[in-house]
Design a protein around this motif. Structure first.
Motif, PDB file in Angstrom:
ATOM      1  N   THR A  47       0.831  -1.206   0.000  1.00 49.40           N
ATOM      2  CA  THR A  47       0.000   0.000   0.000  1.00 49.40           C
ATOM      3  C   THR A  47       0.864   1.253   0.000  1.00 49.40           C
ATOM      4  O   THR A  47       0.613   2.204  -0.757  1.00 49.40           O
ATOM      5  N   ASN A  48       1.895   1.276   0.841  1.00 45.06           N
ATOM      6  CA  ASN A  48       2.771   2.443   0.902  1.00 45.06           C
ATOM      7  C   ASN A  48       3.477   2.684  -0.426  1.00 45.06           C
ATOM      8  O   ASN A  48       3.620   3.824  -0.879  1.00 45.06           O
ATOM      9  N   VAL A  49       3.946   1.596  -1.043  1.00 45.11           N
ATOM     10  CA  VAL A  49       4.637   1.720  -2.328  1.00 45.11           C
ATOM     11  C   VAL A  49       3.691   2.286  -3.387  1.00 45.11           C
ATOM     12  O   VAL A  49       4.049   3.205  -4.140  1.00 45.11           O
ATOM     13  N   LEU A  50       2.464   1.781  -3.444  1.00 44.47           N
ATOM     14  CA  LEU A  50       1.508   2.254  -4.444  1.00 44.47           C
ATOM     15  C   LEU A  50       1.045   3.680  -4.151  1.00 44.47           C
ATOM     16  O   LEU A  50       0.851   4.483  -5.069  1.00 44.47           O
ATOM     17  N   SER A  51       0.892   4.007  -2.877  1.00 49.13           N
ATOM     18  CA  SER A  51       0.510   5.363  -2.507  1.00 49.13           C
ATOM     19  C   SER A  51       1.587   6.361  -2.944  1.00 49.13           C
ATOM     20  O   SER A  51       1.283   7.429  -3.503  1.00 49.13           O
ATOM     21  N   GLU A  52       2.844   6.006  -2.715  1.00 49.96           N
ATOM     22  CA  GLU A  52       3.948   6.861  -3.161  1.00 49.96           C
ATOM     23  C   GLU A  52       3.956   6.982  -4.685  1.00 49.96           C
ATOM     24  O   GLU A  52       4.258   8.042  -5.230  1.00 49.96           O
ATOM     25  N   THR A  53       3.611   5.913  -5.365  1.00 48.80           N
ATOM     26  CA  THR A  53       3.625   5.912  -6.829  1.00 48.80           C
ATOM     27  C   THR A  53       2.625   6.909  -7.410  1.00 48.80           C
ATOM     28  O   THR A  53       2.892   7.547  -8.427  1.00 48.80           O
ATOM     29  N   VAL A  54       1.471   7.056  -6.759  1.00 47.03           N
ATOM     30  CA  VAL A  54       0.463   7.990  -7.284  1.00 47.03           C
ATOM     31  C   VAL A  54       0.688   9.423  -6.804  1.00 47.03           C
ATOM     32  O   VAL A  54      -0.010  10.343  -7.249  1.00 47.03           O
ATOM     33  N   GLY A  55       1.637   9.615  -5.867  1.00 49.34           N
ATOM     34  CA  GLY A  55       1.913  10.962  -5.383  1.00 49.34           C
ATOM     35  C   GLY A  55       1.528  11.202  -3.951  1.00 49.34           C
ATOM     36  O   GLY A  55       1.496  12.352  -3.494  1.00 49.34           O
ATOM     37  N   GLY A  56       1.194  10.124  -3.204  1.00 51.22           N
ATOM     38  CA  GLY A  56       0.875  10.255  -1.796  1.00 51.22           C
ATOM     39  C   GLY A  56      -0.616  10.383  -1.520  1.00 51.22           C
ATOM     40  O   GLY A  56      -1.436  10.466  -2.440  1.00 51.22           O
ATOM     41  N   PRO A  57      -0.988  10.409  -0.235  1.00 48.66           N
ATOM     42  CA  PRO A  57      -2.392  10.472   0.156  1.00 48.66           C
ATOM     43  C   PRO A  57      -3.161  11.648  -0.454  1.00 48.66           C
ATOM     44  O   PRO A  57      -4.329  11.495  -0.831  1.00 48.66           O
ATOM     45  N   ALA A  58      -2.527  12.798  -0.568  1.00 52.11           N
ATOM     46  CA  ALA A  58      -3.220  13.965  -1.141  1.00 52.11           C
ATOM     47  C   ALA A  58      -3.629  13.702  -2.582  1.00 52.11           C
ATOM     48  O   ALA A  58      -4.703  14.134  -3.029  1.00 52.11           O
ATOM     49  N   ALA A  59      -2.781  12.984  -3.316  1.00 51.98           N
ATOM     50  CA  ALA A  59      -3.105  12.660  -4.702  1.00 51.98           C
ATOM     51  C   ALA A  59      -4.268  11.674  -4.773  1.00 51.98           C
ATOM     52  O   ALA A  59      -5.087  11.729  -5.705  1.00 51.98           O
ATOM     53  N   VAL A  60      -4.351  10.765  -3.795  1.00 55.29           N
ATOM     54  CA  VAL A  60      -5.470   9.826  -3.754  1.00 55.29           C
ATOM     55  C   VAL A  60      -6.775  10.578  -3.510  1.00 55.29           C
ATOM     56  O   VAL A  60      -7.785  10.348  -4.182  1.00 55.29           O
ATOM     57  N   THR A  61      -6.752  11.505  -2.552  1.00 51.03           N
ATOM     58  CA  THR A  61      -7.951  12.313  -2.290  1.00 51.03           C
ATOM     59  C   THR A  61      -8.326  13.156  -3.506  1.00 51.03           C
ATOM     60  O   THR A  61      -9.504  13.304  -3.839  1.00 51.03           O
TER      61      THR A  61
END
Length: 307
Positions: free
Chosen positions: A147-161
């Motif tokens: 999860t951390n690796v994929l979250s970093e790949t998209v640009g972090g939690p702010a990018a997910v939101t």
């Protein structure tokens, strides 16, 4: 309490299938449906009384119909159910051509946290996995490192939101990955971080299922991974008929137990369901029983109403 859903189902059947109801005009039939819905809401409330915490529910049949909720508007910690939003953001990058399922990503040791998966089975440096395998680990085994690796790949939690807002999802906030300490060394508040209302999670599920969140190809790949989920056998699936297909994602955190996803009915139709429990002190068995009985009550409702 285990038989409450059966009682709800029987009441719904009597309301819908009785000779009087069959002979009644359309208006009366609508009233019967409304009564069945009200009984279901009341059943959710009764089942939720088994926990000393707060239970949130949101359900809807795929393709339309009433949204039925309990404690709508209440914020709940998503725990690991937030990983669906991370997966959605990853698939959006794939749809835009910025990433592929086969793309290999090196696992940064700084992102490794205790969890079933990479941390347990691949403890040494030098780990690289494809996006597809990282998604599989994140959604089927709830692997926090993936999860951390994929979250970093998209640009972090702010990018997910930001991705959630781009597809019209409000009432859901992703502000952390699975690390408990921020980069500045301060701890995350696990209760207020990564929260959602039941209806916001339902809306995300519905957007995914309708192909409004990611492409048809990505939608199919995402749901197929969710169908292989290994966690939460006693939750949404717990009291459903053997062999019922459930594509879902669980979440667990101290006094929190969640399960959200899609349930397939015998006729091939589906409904989306989100069940959150927070603040419970009675333990996992009670939390899971509440989720399972609510899931079965919803299943019986949609099965017997046929809508």
């Amino acid at each position: 309490m285990r038989y409450n859903s059966a009682l709800v189902a029987m009441a719904a059947m009597l309301a819908i299938a009785s000779p009087a109801a069959a002979a009644a005009p359309a208006a009366s039939k609508s009233i019967d449906v409304a009564q069945a819905k009200q009984r279901l809401v009341e059943s959710f409330a009764r089942l939720a009384q088994q926990t000393d915490g707060t239970t949130g529910v949101a359900i809807q049949r795929i393709g339309g119909g009433d949204v039925i909720t309990l404690n709508a508007g209440t914020r709940f910690p998503m725990a690991s159910t937030f990983k669906i939003s991370v997966a959605g953001a990853i698939f959006s990058l794939i749809d835009s051509g910025k990433l592929t399922l086969d793309h290999m990503i090196t696992v940064d040791p700084a992102l490794v946290v205790p969890s079933d998966g990479i941390a347990d089975q691949l403890p040494h440096r030098g780990v690289s996995l494809s996006v597809h395998n990282l998604l599989e680990l994140m959604l089927t085994r709830s692997d926090n490192t993936a999860t951390n690796v994929l979250s970093e790949t998209v640009g972090g939690p702010a990018a997910v939101t930001a991705w959630l807002r781009s597809i019209g999802i409000t009432g859901m906030q992703v502000d952390r990955d699975t690390r408990r300490i921020r980069p500045d060394g301060t701890p995350f508040d696990l209760v207020t971080s990564n929260n959602s209302t039941p209806e916001a999670m339902l809306n995300l599920l519905l957007a995914i299922r309708a192909g409004k969140a990611v492409s048809a190809t990505s939608t199919k790949a995402l749901i197929e991974i969710m169908e292989r989920c290994h966690t939460g056998e006693a939750r949404l699936k717990g009291l459903l008929p053997p062999g019922t297909m459930v594509a879902h994602k669980t979440g667990t955190l101290r006094d929190v137990a969640n399960d959200v996803g899609f349930v397939t009915l015998p006729d091939g139709n589906q409904f989306a369901i989100a069940v959150f429990v927070k603040g419970d002190t009675k333990g996992p068995q009670t939390q899971e029983r509440v989720i399972a009985e609510i899931s079965r009550a919803a299943y019986d409702y949609f099965l017997l109403l046929g809508r």
